[in-house]
Design an enzyme around this catalytic site. Structure first.
Site, PDB file in Angstrom:
ATOM      1  N   HIS A 129       3.057   3.204  -8.749  1.00 16.16           N
ATOM      2  CA  HIS A 129       3.110   1.867  -9.018  1.00 16.16           C
ATOM      3  C   HIS A 129       4.288   1.183  -9.710  1.00 16.16           C
ATOM      4  O   HIS A 129       4.582   0.044  -9.534  1.00 16.16           O
ATOM      5  CB  HIS A 129       1.829   1.562  -9.988  1.00 16.16           C
ATOM      6  N   LEU A 172      10.740 -21.119  -4.136  1.00 19.16           N
ATOM      7  CA  LEU A 172       9.853 -19.968  -3.522  1.00 19.16           C
ATOM      8  C   LEU A 172       8.340 -20.142  -4.475  1.00 19.16           C
ATOM      9  O   LEU A 172       8.402 -19.964  -5.659  1.00 19.16           O
ATOM     10  CB  LEU A 172      10.382 -18.595  -3.519  1.00 19.16           C
ATOM     11  N   ASP A 214       0.794  -1.191  -0.050  1.00 11.89           N
ATOM     12  CA  ASP A 214      -0.157   0.000   0.117  1.00 11.89           C
ATOM     13  C   ASP A 214       0.809   1.159   0.192  1.00 11.89           C
ATOM     14  O   ASP A 214       1.904   1.251   0.538  1.00 11.89           O
ATOM     15  CB  ASP A 214      -0.905   0.037   1.097  1.00 11.89           C
ATOM     16  N   GLY A 215       0.403   2.287  -0.577  1.00  9.42           N
ATOM     17  CA  GLY A 215       1.119   3.575  -0.613  1.00  9.42           C
ATOM     18  C   GLY A 215       1.792   4.045  -1.927  1.00  9.42           C
ATOM     19  O   GLY A 215       2.370   5.018  -1.709  1.00  9.42           O
ATOM     20  N   ASN A 216       1.497   3.306  -3.007  1.00  8.50           N
ATOM     21  CA  ASN A 216       1.958   3.918  -4.092  1.00  8.50           C
ATOM     22  C   ASN A 216       1.585   5.155  -4.369  1.00  8.50           C
ATOM     23  O   ASN A 216       2.260   5.898  -5.000  1.00  8.50           O
ATOM     24  CB  ASN A 216       1.599   2.861  -5.261  1.00  8.50           C
ATOM     25  N   GLY A 217       0.111   5.505  -4.603  1.00  7.88           N
ATOM     26  CA  GLY A 217      -0.287   6.669  -4.869  1.00  7.88           C
ATOM     27  C   GLY A 217       0.156   7.779  -3.985  1.00  7.88           C
ATOM     28  O   GLY A 217       0.640   8.567  -4.443  1.00  7.88           O
TER      29      GLY A 217
HETATM   30  C1  FPP Z   1      -1.712   0.200  -3.374  1.00  7.77           C
HETATM   31  O1  FPP Z   1      -1.465   1.521  -3.517  1.00  7.77           O
HETATM   32  C2  FPP Z   1      -1.223  -0.504  -4.505  1.00  7.77           C
HETATM   33  C3  FPP Z   1      -1.822  -1.402  -5.389  1.00  7.77           C
HETATM   34  C4  FPP Z   1      -3.346  -1.126  -5.441  1.00  7.77           C
HETATM   35  C5  FPP Z   1      -1.389  -1.961  -6.503  1.00  7.77           C
HETATM   36  C6  FPP Z   1      -0.095  -2.718  -6.157  1.00  7.77           C
HETATM   37  C7  FPP Z   1       0.644  -2.926  -7.595  1.00  7.77           C
HETATM   38  C8  FPP Z   1       1.910  -2.703  -7.765  1.00  7.77           C
HETATM   39  C9  FPP Z   1       2.907  -2.663  -6.815  1.00  7.77           C
HETATM   40  C10 FPP Z   1       2.334  -3.090  -9.102  1.00  7.77           C
HETATM   41  C11 FPP Z   1       2.148  -3.984  -9.804  1.00  7.77           C
HETATM   42  C12 FPP Z   1       2.152  -5.665  -9.185  1.00  7.77           C
HETATM   43  C13 FPP Z   1       2.978  -6.462  -9.780  1.00  7.77           C
HETATM   44  C14 FPP Z   1       2.839  -7.668  -9.016  1.00  7.77           C
HETATM   45  C15 FPP Z   1       3.648  -6.497 -10.935  1.00  7.77           C
HETATM   46  P1  FPP Z   1      -2.413   2.532  -3.611  1.00  7.77           P
HETATM   47  O2  FPP Z   1      -2.416   2.713  -5.167  1.00  7.77           O
HETATM   48  O3  FPP Z   1      -3.554   2.248  -2.994  1.00  7.77           O
HETATM   49  O4  FPP Z   1      -1.741   3.980  -2.791  1.00  7.77           O
HETATM   50  P2  FPP Z   1      -2.480   4.939  -2.100  1.00  7.77           P
HETATM   51  O5  FPP Z   1      -3.334   4.348  -0.833  1.00  7.77           O
HETATM   52  O6  FPP Z   1      -1.421   5.697  -1.455  1.00  7.77           O
HETATM   53  O7  FPP Z   1      -3.234   5.672  -3.117  1.00  7.77           O
END
Ligand code: FPP
Length: 273
Positions: free
Chosen positions: A56, A150, A39-42
């Site tokens: 992402h 794994l 979590d936390g990409n955004g």
């Molecule tokens: C949550 O961050 C993340 C996701 C919903 C997607 C996770 C995907 C990846 C890491 C990339 C693709 C994965 C693979 C396995 C290739 P958020 O967007 O909810 O962040 P926020 O809460 O800060 O908005």
């Protein structure tokens, strides 16, 4: 079946880069199954005034590092919450970008999976994904099915409640066909109908970005799971942070309803019961 895992190991990067942290890990008490809510990409992106997708994209580098580190410390199963059933409600552009990152990841990493004997698996309602994406996922699953290294398990279009509904549906179907008596339904039978059938329950679930929720992730399987929450955003969660989470786990006493003296000096569920 029985494809060999390559014998020649490249240098263990976790050990080479983080000798102090790596050296403190007890190899006998490594969690067998680790689940991660990435979590936390955004937020990582918006703090840098980048578009969300850049977060992402950086998150995929974290996936890379954590998969390698899990293998290097001896984790058996790594389940990554990559796309939830709720994520379908995001803007179409973001969904498309995530799916394209996923496809790119599989294409790029399939050779690495072969190299390290990684078994690729998916859980979730993958029938919701596009035919192209499904085809790639099936290919990776089939080509790596015989490996014993794994298990990299991606949760895609996954929801814990949806999973329980699907499991119950399959039991009810069997009962309606006269193949199952209600008295024969027990925890083991329900576990065997979950998407994770055949995998151990997670010993540790990590959630990044400071949220303290499990958000519909492995609801049934997490009954005795240790939870680890960190404020670090997923794109900043790399080898070092994963090793720290493992060490934190190893500092905990897991009782499974027993009292302290009943526990053997191990932290694994099956060994302790
Ligand atoms: C949550 O961050 C993340 C996701 C919903 C997607 C996770 C995907 C990846 C890491 C990339 C693709 C994965 C693979 C396995 C290739 P958020 O967007 O909810 O962040 P926020 O809460 O800060 O908005």
């Amino acid at each position: 079946m029985g494809k060999d895992i390559p014998v020649a190991e490249e240098m263990n990067q976790s050990q080479a880069r983080y000798p102090e942290l790596f050296g403190r890990i007890d190899p006998a008490a490594v969690p067998r199954h680790v689940g991660i809510i990435m979590d936390g990409n955004g937020r990582w992106a918006s703090r840098r005034a980048f578009p969300r997708i850049r977060g992402h994209r950086e998150g995929v580098h974290s996936v890379d590092e954590v998969v390698a580190c899990a293998r290097e410390v001896g984790v058996r199963v790594l389940t990554l919450y990559a796309f939830s059933v709720e994520n379908w409600r995001r803007p179409k552009m973001e969904i498309q970008a995530l799916m394209s990152l996923l496809r790119e990841y599989i294409v790029k990493k399939l050779p690495v999976m072969h190299q390290h004997g990684i078994r690729f698996k998916t859980i979730g309602r993958t029938e919701d994904l596009s035919p192209n994406t499904r085809k790639l996922l099936r290919r990776a699953e089939q080509e790596t099915a015989g490996y014993g290294g794994l298990v990299l398990n991606l949760a895609l279009s996954y929801g814990g409640r949806t999973e329980i509904v699907d499991a119950v549906r399959s039991l009810v179907r069997d009962a309606a066909d006269g193949k199952l008596h209600p008295d024969h339904v027990d925890e083991a039978l329900l576990s065997a109908r979950m998407y994770t059938a055949g995998l151990p329950d997670p010993d540790l679930i990590i959630r990044t970005s400071g949220e303290h929720r499990t958000s519909n992730f492995l609801l049934w399987q997490a009954a005795y799971t240790e939870l680890y929450f960190t404020p670090t955003f997923w794109p900043d969660f790399k080898r070092r942070e994963f090793l720290e989470a493992i060490l934190d786990f190893q500092g905990r006493e897991r009782r499974f309803g027993l009292i302290g003296e009943q526990l053997k000096p191990t932290k694994r569920v099956d060994d302790a019961l």
